[in-house]
Write an enzyme that holds these catalytic residues in place. Structure first.
Site, short mmCIF file in Angstrom:
data_model
loop_
_atom_site.label_atom_id
_atom_site.label_comp_id
_atom_site.label_asym_id
_atom_site.label_seq_id
_atom_site.Cartn_x
_atom_site.Cartn_y
_atom_site.Cartn_z
N HIS A 17 1.18 3.31 9.15
CA HIS A 17 0.70 2.72 10.35
C HIS A 17 0.15 3.64 11.42
O HIS A 17 0.92 4.51 11.92
CB HIS A 17 2.18 2.02 10.73
CG HIS A 17 2.77 1.13 9.63
ND1 HIS A 17 2.13 0.00 9.14
CD2 HIS A 17 3.95 1.43 9.03
CE1 HIS A 17 2.81 -0.45 8.34
NE2 HIS A 17 3.81 -0.03 8.18
N GLU A 122 10.92 -1.61 -0.71
CA GLU A 122 10.59 -2.52 0.29
C GLU A 122 10.39 -3.79 -0.13
O GLU A 122 9.95 -4.34 0.83
CB GLU A 122 9.51 -1.76 1.16
CG GLU A 122 9.67 -0.29 1.87
CD GLU A 122 8.47 0.08 2.55
OE1 GLU A 122 8.40 -0.15 3.97
OE2 GLU A 122 7.61 0.55 2.15
N ASP A 148 10.47 -4.41 6.18
CA ASP A 148 9.62 -4.75 4.79
C ASP A 148 10.61 -5.53 3.58
O ASP A 148 10.18 -6.50 3.19
CB ASP A 148 8.69 -3.76 4.48
CG ASP A 148 7.48 -3.48 5.34
OD1 ASP A 148 7.41 -4.49 5.97
OD2 ASP A 148 6.77 -2.45 4.99
#
Length: 224
Positions: A17, A122, A148
């Site tokens: 990210h 996740e 997640d």
């Protein structure tokens, strides 16, 4: 150095990210090596072309998100472990070894020693496959990505749900059964004792949250 000064045990460079990439990771990892401070790198997933590059550039550990199966885990090991366990290509002299020119056998032994590879759980598929993922030789650590995983279980924004606590315990048990460590990311501090009492690796926060929360606190002191 800011992370170490604040008392953190390690720094994680997140390339999944945000804008950070291999150049930033290499510079931060080099600083960590010089200071004797662990720097980890997170890539985008099991199919990332940068799995071994993170280690080549000096990271102490590799975090791979979205590991949904044992085959995903084996793919990571093939890329990141030297033969016979994996198929990692021999790189040029490494910063982690002070760029020493070593015979190939010793080079691989020294370069592979103390490198930690973590698989992130996740999703519902990853949770189901956690025992099989933990059983893969060459994976050292199972890490839950809280937000997640909650999303994948239909529990968006509900990390405190009882099903989430059960999921955490399932992954922790899978890790322990196969002699692997267990870690968490994104878990609120007040849930650590109930959800992850056996966690040995915790990402407590990130630079963005630190700046926003610290800045808001500082402004509040002046405005109240």
């Amino acid at each position: 150095m800011l992370a170490r000064g604040a008392g953190f045990d390690f720094c994680l460079v997140d390339m999944e990210h945000g804008p950070l990439g291999m150049d930033a990771l290499g510079q931060i990892a080099a600083s960590g090596i010089a200071a004797g401070y662990p720097v980890w790198g997170r890539v985008s997933g099991p199919a990332s072309a940068d799995l071994a590059r993170v280690l080549d550039c000096g990271a102490s550990g590799l975090i791979v998100p979205h590991v949904d199966s044992a085959e995903d885990a084996r793919r990571i090991v093939r890329a990141c472990r030297f033969a016979p366990l994996g198929k990692r290509s021999l790189p040029a002299p490494l910063p982690a070894l002070d760029y020493a020119l070593l015979p190939a056998v010793k080079f691989c032994e020294d370069a592979g020693r103390n490198v930690i590879i973590a698989a992130m759980i996740e999703s519902a598929a990853g949770l189901e496959a956690a025992p099989e993922i933990a059983a893969v030789e060459g994976i050292d650590l199972l890490v839950i990505g809280t937000n997640d995983l909650a999303d994948g279980l239909g529990l968006r924004g509900q990390p405190d749900h009882t099903d989430m606590r059960a999921a955490f315990h399932r992954v922790a048990q899978a890790a322990a059964h196969h002699g692997k460590d267990f870690g968490v990311m994104g878990l609120p501090p007040h849930l650590v004792k109930s959800h992850a009492p056996d966690a040995t690796w915790i990402v407590a926060t990130n630079d963005t949250n630190l700046m926003i929360e610290g800045g808001a606190t500082a402004i509040g002191r002046f405005c109240n």
